[in-house]
Design a protein around this motif. Structure first.
Motif, mmCIF file in Angstrom:
data_model
loop_
_atom_site.group_PDB
_atom_site.id
_atom_site.type_symbol
_atom_site.label_atom_id
_atom_site.label_comp_id
_atom_site.label_asym_id
_atom_site.label_seq_id
_atom_site.Cartn_x
_atom_site.Cartn_y
_atom_site.Cartn_z
ATOM 1 N N VAL A 36 3.737 -14.101 1.777
ATOM 2 C CA VAL A 36 3.263 -13.908 3.156
ATOM 3 C C VAL A 36 1.908 -13.295 2.993
ATOM 4 C CG1 VAL A 36 5.439 -12.938 3.933
ATOM 5 C CG2 VAL A 36 4.002 -11.256 2.898
ATOM 6 N N SER A 37 1.135 -13.614 4.254
ATOM 7 C CA SER A 37 -0.074 -13.001 4.760
ATOM 8 C C SER A 37 0.317 -11.667 5.260
ATOM 9 C CB SER A 37 -0.750 -13.972 5.603
ATOM 10 O OG SER A 37 -0.994 -15.103 4.982
ATOM 11 N N ALA A 38 -0.701 -11.013 5.563
ATOM 12 C CA ALA A 38 -0.720 -9.705 6.440
ATOM 13 C C ALA A 38 -0.216 -10.194 7.975
ATOM 14 C CB ALA A 38 -1.900 -8.975 6.286
ATOM 15 N N CYS A 39 0.469 -9.330 8.516
ATOM 16 C CA CYS A 39 0.649 -9.570 9.822
ATOM 17 C C CYS A 39 -0.448 -9.901 10.843
ATOM 18 C CB CYS A 39 1.047 -8.347 10.850
ATOM 19 S SG CYS A 39 2.664 -7.736 9.944
ATOM 20 N N GLY A 40 -0.308 -11.222 11.547
ATOM 21 C CA GLY A 40 -1.708 -11.557 12.406
ATOM 22 C C GLY A 40 -1.436 -11.001 13.794
ATOM 23 N N LYS A 41 -2.369 -11.246 14.792
ATOM 24 C CA LYS A 41 -2.346 -10.586 16.074
ATOM 25 C C LYS A 41 -1.415 -11.520 16.985
ATOM 26 C CE LYS A 41 -6.806 -12.992 17.060
ATOM 27 N NZ LYS A 41 -7.764 -13.197 17.548
ATOM 28 N N LYS A 42 -0.618 -10.778 17.736
ATOM 29 C CA LYS A 42 0.170 -11.490 18.581
ATOM 30 C C LYS A 42 -0.518 -11.907 19.739
ATOM 31 C CE LYS A 42 2.455 -7.939 21.234
ATOM 32 N NZ LYS A 42 2.649 -6.728 21.076
ATOM 33 N N ASP A 43 -1.788 -11.499 20.289
ATOM 34 C CA ASP A 43 -2.499 -12.156 21.182
ATOM 35 C C ASP A 43 -3.874 -11.722 21.126
ATOM 36 O OD1 ASP A 43 -2.564 -9.551 22.515
ATOM 37 O OD2 ASP A 43 -0.763 -10.024 23.387
ATOM 38 N N LYS A 48 -6.596 -9.150 13.878
ATOM 39 C CA LYS A 48 -5.729 -9.199 12.497
ATOM 40 C C LYS A 48 -5.920 -7.872 11.654
ATOM 41 C CE LYS A 48 -6.108 -12.974 10.129
ATOM 42 N NZ LYS A 48 -6.582 -13.966 9.280
ATOM 43 N N LEU A 49 -4.751 -7.764 11.023
ATOM 44 C CA LEU A 49 -4.549 -6.413 10.248
ATOM 45 C C LEU A 49 -5.680 -6.584 9.083
ATOM 46 C CD1 LEU A 49 -0.938 -5.611 9.133
ATOM 47 C CD2 LEU A 49 -2.270 -4.259 10.588
ATOM 48 N N THR A 50 -5.957 -7.510 8.569
ATOM 49 C CA THR A 50 -6.877 -7.635 7.446
ATOM 50 C C THR A 50 -8.467 -7.379 8.086
ATOM 51 O OG1 THR A 50 -5.585 -9.332 6.408
ATOM 52 C CG2 THR A 50 -7.759 -8.993 5.572
ATOM 53 N N ASP A 51 -8.715 -7.620 9.263
ATOM 54 C CA ASP A 51 -10.019 -7.487 9.687
ATOM 55 C C ASP A 51 -10.062 -5.858 10.024
ATOM 56 O OD1 ASP A 51 -10.681 -10.107 9.801
ATOM 57 O OD2 ASP A 51 -9.764 -10.511 11.852
ATOM 58 N N LEU A 52 -8.687 -5.232 10.404
ATOM 59 C CA LEU A 52 -8.878 -3.838 10.820
ATOM 60 C C LEU A 52 -9.000 -3.114 9.413
ATOM 61 C CD1 LEU A 52 -5.949 -3.533 13.325
ATOM 62 C CD2 LEU A 52 -8.559 -3.267 13.945
ATOM 63 N N LEU A 53 -8.517 -3.567 8.394
ATOM 64 C CA LEU A 53 -8.469 -2.916 7.056
ATOM 65 C C LEU A 53 -9.975 -3.001 6.409
ATOM 66 C CD1 LEU A 53 -5.130 -4.015 5.689
ATOM 67 C CD2 LEU A 53 -5.891 -1.615 5.948
ATOM 68 N N TYR A 54 -10.598 -4.230 6.748
ATOM 69 C CA TYR A 54 -11.978 -4.205 6.403
ATOM 70 C C TYR A 54 -12.984 -3.243 7.091
ATOM 71 C CZ TYR A 54 -11.870 -8.161 2.861
ATOM 72 O OH TYR A 54 -11.742 -8.681 1.644
ATOM 73 N N LEU A 55 -12.540 -3.282 8.344
ATOM 74 C CA LEU A 55 -13.361 -2.231 9.292
ATOM 75 C C LEU A 55 -13.173 -0.908 8.838
ATOM 76 C CD1 LEU A 55 -15.279 -2.848 11.897
ATOM 77 C CD2 LEU A 55 -13.100 -2.587 13.200
ATOM 78 N N CYS A 56 -11.931 -0.511 8.514
ATOM 79 C CA CYS A 56 -11.525 0.789 7.881
ATOM 80 C C CYS A 56 -12.369 1.194 6.911
ATOM 81 C CB CYS A 56 -9.996 0.836 7.625
ATOM 82 S SG CYS A 56 -9.222 2.333 7.747
ATOM 83 N N ILE A 73 -3.249 0.172 12.864
ATOM 84 C CA ILE A 73 -2.645 -0.564 11.645
ATOM 85 C C ILE A 73 -1.264 0.126 11.569
ATOM 86 C CG2 ILE A 73 -2.655 -0.830 9.144
ATOM 87 C CD1 ILE A 73 -5.774 -0.817 9.318
ATOM 88 N N GLU A 74 -1.185 1.546 11.735
ATOM 89 C CA GLU A 74 0.222 2.501 11.536
ATOM 90 C C GLU A 74 1.133 2.015 12.869
ATOM 91 O OE1 GLU A 74 -0.956 6.341 9.236
ATOM 92 O OE2 GLU A 74 -1.574 6.174 11.250
ATOM 93 N N ASP A 75 0.393 1.741 13.895
ATOM 94 C CA ASP A 75 1.236 1.447 14.876
ATOM 95 C C ASP A 75 1.971 0.295 14.946
ATOM 96 O OD1 ASP A 75 0.614 4.059 15.863
ATOM 97 O OD2 ASP A 75 -0.818 3.373 17.500
ATOM 98 N N LYS A 76 1.213 -0.651 14.566
ATOM 99 C CA LYS A 76 1.548 -2.058 14.362
ATOM 100 C C LYS A 76 2.864 -2.038 13.540
ATOM 101 C CE LYS A 76 0.855 -6.849 14.389
ATOM 102 N NZ LYS A 76 0.747 -7.440 15.360
ATOM 103 N N PHE A 77 2.971 -1.457 12.297
ATOM 104 C CA PHE A 77 3.997 -1.463 11.521
ATOM 105 C C PHE A 77 5.344 -0.714 12.123
ATOM 106 C CE2 PHE A 77 1.019 -3.163 8.126
ATOM 107 C CZ PHE A 77 1.799 -4.079 7.711
#
Ligand code: ASP
Length: 444
Positions: A36-43, A48-56, A73-77
């Protein structure tokens, strides 16, 4: 029969998508290895999670509080856990990630957590084993995957009677630190795993039903290809078609394992099959003339003219050496009498263009150097073009009729592809007219 099925971020964007993925996995017992990839964006309201993680990570490095990003990220999961009614202890997982927060955080570790948690959620949801890529996918110090070692470690983790879910995009160095691949790297992970376990097929589930003949942003509802060879795919993806990560072809190619591009939102669609050799299928169902049209804007042509240079041994190699010195990769080198053009991507030359020109002047003292900075390249790729006379001729007359000036034309001797260079302003129009003439008209 053993299949590796890789699901991209859009296939795992929310609970609804997770359910579709479960149905796909459950519908075929041979889908034993799920990557799997990391969850993507639903709209578009999400990232994208990976973008948020890089931003973090960037926040942490600059000493800015990452809370507002990390809580997204936490809310998404949390919402996926609730939706799927799974029990994963996300609180402990997040506590552990947070405990690594500092200016010196290991970026690769942090951004890999998207795939890690997505895989953990899916493993629980489909009742499969979770196998962490950090436990078996080993990189050497050149950044290459050590296939022999990775195989040995993965084999030791496999439970024959169970399916396994494996996070893509990362592996581990021999010192134990996580290392991520380039963006989109889960495609490569899936391909490596297919190689290691000698899969019969590598399924790559995404949000399109296969490889399109042309970019849907330029051609409305383009046709899809049923079958593509690895080499054709390489040709069209190198020139900009965004199908699979470029490096995902090599691990499966080595073992001749077919790749099947499938659509999670349209699982009945057979998608596109990517094979080393399509000839057996082609006998029953001959391919169209063109498999794909792809291209990119933003190239430069550097043309060097020097009288009698065509007969000087080593002249070309001296020029090539200059590009090597500046670490600029060359896309193509059309040559006519005493005239050598070097086609390079603008971004590859960056701000060294004038230095390169100065070096060329010093090295070969040319009569003329011309720089054309208004160049787009279009590759027309197709195994169906081989030994069919008249294609370049029709292309030239088609462009003539549409008043598109061809600046460069280049065809390899294997006749698999033709590359044309046009002005950036003619780029879209050129693709449209190639599509109309060589795809639509041909198939009528
Ligand atoms: N999640 C990573 C990315 O967004 C890797 C992947 O999706 O394959 O690039």
């Amino acid at each position: 029969m053993i299949k590796v099925a890789k699901f991209g971020g859009s296939s795992l964007a929310d609970g609804i998508q997770f359910r579709k993925v479960k149905d796909i996995i459950d519908s075929d017992k041979s889908r034993k290895f799920i990557v799997v990839s990391a969850c993507g964006k639903k709209d578009d309201s999400e990232h994208k999670l990976t973008d948020l993680l890089y931003l973090c990570d960037a926040h942490l490095k600059y000493g800015v509080d990452p809370e507002s990003i990390f809580s997204k990220i936490e809310d998404k999961f949390y919402s996926i856990r609730k939706d799927l009614d799974i029990k994963i202890d996300l609180e402990t997982e997040f506590k552990e990630i947070r405990s690594s927060f500092s200016k010196h955080i290991n970026t690769d570790y942090l951004v890999s957590r998207g795939e890690y948690l997505t895989a953990k959620c899916l493993a629980e949801y489909i009742d499969a084993d979770f196998i962490d890529a950090a436990d078996f996918l080993f990189f050497d110090y050149h950044g290459n995957v050590d296939l022999a070692l990775s195989k040995e470690k993965l084999m030791a983790r496999i439970n024959e009677d169970r399916k396994a879910v494996i996070p893509g995009f990362y592996g581990v160095m021999s010192n134990g630190s996580i290392r991520v691949m380039s963006r989109g790297g889960s495609d490569i992970s899936g391909s490596i795993i297919a190689n290691i376990i000698d899969a019969d097929i590598y399924e790559n589930w995404t949000d399109v039903s296969g490889v399109y003949v042309a970019d849907p942003r330029i051609i409305k509802d383009p046709l899809k290809c049923a079958r593509v060879t690895y080499r054709e795919l390489r040709g069209i993806s190198y020139m900009g078609a965004n199908v699979l990560h470029d490096d995902a072809i090599f691990p499966v190619k080595e073992k001749n394992i077919p790749i099947n591009i499938r659509n999670t939102n349209d699982p009945e669609n057979a998608g596109t099959l990517i094979l080393d050799d399509c000839s057996e299928f082609d006998k029953k169902d001959p391919p169209g003339l063109i498999t794909g049209i792809a291209g990119k804007e933003g190239y430069i042509a550097l043309t060097i003219v020097k009288s009698r240079s065509s007969t000087k041994i080593g002249f070309l190699s001296r020029l090539l050496g200059i590009f090597e010195e500046y670490q600029v990769s060359i896309e193509s080198v059309p040559i006519t009498v005493d005239t050598f053009s070097f086609i390079v991507a603008k971004e590859a030359v960056g701000n060294t263009l004038f230095e390169i020109i100065a070096r060329i002047r010093k090295e070969v003292n040319p009569d003329v150097i011309e720089v054309d900075e208004d160049l787009a390249l279009i590759a027309i790729v197709g195994r169906g073009m081989k030994a069919k006379p008249g294609i370049s001729g029709s292309l030239l007359s088609e462009f003539g009729r549409n008043k598109i000036n061809i600046k460069i034309i280049n065809q390899s001797a294997d006749e698999l592809s033709i590359v044309v260079g046009v002005a950036n302003d003619d780029f879209r129009k050129a693709i449209e007219c190639i599509y109309d003439r060589f795809v639509l008209e041909e198939r009528q």
